[in-house]
Scaffold this active site. Structure first.
Site, PDB file in Angstrom:
ATOM      1  CG  ASP A 162      -2.014   1.011   1.161  1.00  0.00           C
ATOM      2  OD1 ASP A 162      -2.258   1.545   0.060  1.00  0.00           O
ATOM      3  OD2 ASP A 162      -2.654   1.280   2.196  1.00  0.00           O
ATOM      4  CD  GLU A 163      -0.970   5.628   1.078  1.00  0.00           C
ATOM      5  OE1 GLU A 163      -0.539   6.217   0.073  1.00  0.00           O
ATOM      6  OE2 GLU A 163      -2.019   5.952   1.659  1.00  0.00           O
TER       7      GLU A 163
END
Length: 716
Positions: A216-217
């Site tokens: 994620d991110e």
């Protein structure tokens, strides 16, 4: 019902393409977390992997916990063996299992920032040539940049801004850390990478085990994190990363945008999926934000869209100065509140922490409850408290609390043992610390070096005190900052936090200038008294509060209405040196704009405190005139090519009910009633920013400053 039935077509494609390398470019408000959690659940449901064969990583413990909970809810079962966590937590776990291979005890302790500073202080003390050039905080920052950036020390030592042998510093620090059986946070990533590179058999264990990797991110990963992912991916070559190159805003703390830009090359062959449907913002806001971010060259490219129609175009506010800007925003907040928008649904964003001072002052004047998200209110910040302590001590040397606060700040070699002796002598003799200080050489307990350092501090306070006898309040504040060395101290540290603290000190001066201008008859004592009481002006620290924060803190949040303030060249984009990262600043603006659901306000000032220009931000210039409304209030800003277009669209406030009343409605001594605070007596009234501000003492609540036109005060 299938897991993927409630996904839109683009989300579904990203989830069901399970094998190989997948880059999901997830625009703001497009449901990226939904894609990530559904993909993990889908892999397990389809039998592509068992729970211990999946690695899902993110950046915070909270995000990791939420990710795992969502996956378990989707599958309706517990997943105790799945590897879900932050980069640091996951790789610390791996390191403990195998660290003996690189000479570490499995029971190594993890040093936090405070521990690192203590180690750095010891190291610098053993390297006097380097100690003369940098302080412990700067040393830790340099060491961290070497580790997180995976830079070769030979390219750092004696080059650029370091001006000393950084390898000597680095080696001494590492030796000390290892002697203490400790790792710092950067080690939790760099050591596992070293371990698996030096011992391929260990890398092979995890390459075989982890069939699917999800991140994620991804736009926030640094060099080391990217290398770790490449090393683990090489066997099964199944990796899905979710991120948005247009929201990469943490370059200053090591995030490397080239990781997401070069993903298709580094993890070839890779598929790219774009999540472009936005579920948050109106079409007008998205078009304005999109028109700005398209000026960046380093991006994959995508175009957000929504079916959410809204009549409100972004509105540009031009104010005479920063106080006028703050007052205008405060009045707009009251207007939004009056049409049913809760204060908690309003976000006021700024580029630097120092900007909160004028906003906080206006919100207090207009009795608007607010909270600072991710930070402290202006007068609660350390550097402001330190400066106030210097001023208080200058006026009253008997103030032992202020004296103890700043006797060794900035650091001047007065240690805790010396301070303890000072306090003990004061208590035993029944005299103030200042009296002991003035005669420190007479005490055997303080003889030698301690006495000289105390005497130097005593001379400093006397010097400022003598200067205060024949100087203006403003000159005294500037003199205090100069003599105390606070600004020099933060300049020496040189990192983002230190520069922010320096900005706050400069903003304090701006506040004093404003105070002197507004109240020419008041004294420094009056100012200090108001600063001390500022937290008591309202006690509404609960419930429905307006959110004030930096744009960085706003990432991941959303509000009905968003104000982006200080949109002038030099401030936003922030330009501190000759090589500003304009593309990252533009991404930061994009993040701020896409926090807004229905209303977006862009504000700027014709005149701002020293250090920033008054030209309109290029980011506003990049929005086509047809996509933005505006009005001018006060002096006209230097709008450049935009001036004529905006002037023709300007909306005047002269016809609204915010024009200054000709006659005050309330006077000192009036008895009034308020729906919340009950009966009270008016202590005073003044016209400010086009409104009548009434100060009322209420029994049980103390003094409250209220805006007459919205407070609902009734004379009794």
């Amino acid at each position: 019902m299938s897991l993927i039935d409630n996904l839109n077509p683009q989300q579904r494609d990203a989830v069901t393409n399970t094998d190989g390398a997948v880059l999901v470019l997830a625009g703001a408000g497009s449901g990226k977390t939904r894609v990530l959690t559904h993909k993990v659940a889908y892999l397990l449901e389809q039998g592509k992997a068992r729970e211990w064969e999946i690695l899902a990583v993110t950046f915070t413990n909270k995000a990791a916990g939420e990710m795992k909970n969502r996956i378990q809810l989707l599958l309706r079962k517990e997943l105790p063996q799945m590897w879900v966590g932050t980069f640091h937590a996951i790789f610390a776990r791996l390191l403990r299992r195998h660290c003996e291979l690189i000479g570490y005890n499995p029971n190594f302790v993890i040093y936090d920032r405070e521990d690192q500073l203590k180690v750095a202080k010891e190291v610098l003390h053993s390297l006097p040539n380097i100690e003369a050039l940098i302080n412990p905080k700067r040393a830790v920052n340099i060491i961290s940049s070497v580790k997180s950036g995976l830079r070769e020390l030979i390219n750092v030592g004696k080059e650029g801004y370091f001006k000393f042998d950084s390898k000597m510093l680095f080696d001494a620090y590492e030796k000390k850390l290892k002697a203490y059986g400790a790792c710092d946070f950067d080690d939790l990533l760099i050591k596992p990478l070293e371990l698996m590179r030096e011992h391929p058999e260990i890398a092979e264990i995890y390459q075989n085990k982890l069939r699917y990797i999800l991140v994620d991110e991804f736009q926030d990963t640094n060099v080391v994190q990217n290398e770790l992912l490449k090393l683990l991916w090489i066997k099964h070559k199944n990796i899905t990363v979710v991120g948005d190159d247009d929201q990469s805003i943490y370059g200053w703390r090591g995030a490397e945008i080239t990781n997401i830009l070069n993903f298709p090359k580094n993890f070839a062959p890779a598929k790219i999926f774009r999540l472009e449907r936005n579920y948050r913002s109106s079409q007008a806001i998205l078009k304005a934000a999109q028109s700005v971010i398209e000026h960046n060259f380093n991006r994959h490219g995508k175009e957000l869209w929504t079916d959410k129609k809204d009549p409100h175009k972004p509105l540009l506010i031009t104010a005479a100065n920063e106080q006028d800007e703050a007052n205008t925003i405060a009045r707009l907040v009251l207007d939004l509140n009056s049409i049913g928008i809760n204060r908690s649904e309003i976000g006021v964003l700024y580029r630097t922490n120092a900007q909160s001072r004028s906003l906080e002052g206006a919100f207090r004047d207009y009795s608007i409850p607010y909270t600072i998200v991710g930070g402290l209110k202006f007068y609660q910040r350390k550097e402001i408290k330190d400066l106030l302590a210097y001023l208080k001590l200058t006026l009253n040397p008997q103030d032992s609390i202020s004296l103890l606060r700043i006797i060794n700040f900035p650091p001047r070699g007065i240690g805790s043992k010396t301070i303890s002796k000072l306090v003990e002598l004061s208590e035993n003799a029944g005299i103030s610390l200042w009296e002991v200080l003035q005669h420190s050489e007479e005490y055997d307990e303080l003889s030698g070096s301690p006495a000289k350092k105390l005497d130097k501090f005593c001379f400093l306070i006397k010097d400022i005190h003598e200067y205060s006898q024949n100087s203006t309040f403003l000159k005294l504040v500037k003199r205090t900052l100069e003599k105390s060395g606070m600004v020099d101290y933060y300049e020496l540290e040189g990192d983002e936090e230190a520069l922010s603290r320096k900005d706050n000190l400069q903003e304090f001066i701006a506040g004093v200038e404003e105070y002197v201008k507004n109240y020419p008859d008041r004294t420094i004592e009056d100012f200090l008294q108001e600063a001390a009481l500022v937290q008591d002006v309202d006690e509404w620290e609960e419930g429905d509060l307006v959110n004030l924060m930096t744009v960085h803190c706003a990432k991941g949040l959303e509000f009905n209405a968003v104000f982006i303030t200080g949109l002038e060249e030099g401030l936003f984009p922030l330009i501190r040196d000759d090589h500003p990262n304009i593309e990252e600043e533009r991404r930061l603006f994009y993040v701020g704009a896409t926090r807004a659901k229905e209303r977006l306000y862009l504000s700027c000032a014709a005149i701002r405190r020293e250090g920033f220009g008054s030209a309109l931000s290029r980011f506003v210039e990049e929005i086509p005139p047809a996509l933005i409304d505006s009005y001018h209030k006060g002096r006209t800003l230097n709008l450049g090519k935009r001036s004529a277009a905006l002037s023709s669209k300007a909306k005047s406030w002269d016809s609204s009910d915010t024009s200054p009343p000709l006659i005050k409605s309330f006077h000192r001594g009036d008895q009034v009633e308020h729906y919340k605070f009950g009966l009270g007596m008016v202590a005073g009234s003044e016209i400010r920013g086009g409104d009548e501000l009434v100060t009322v003492f209420f029994q049980g609540y103390g003094a409250k400053k209220l805006v007459a036109r919205v407070a609902g005060l009734k004379k009794v």
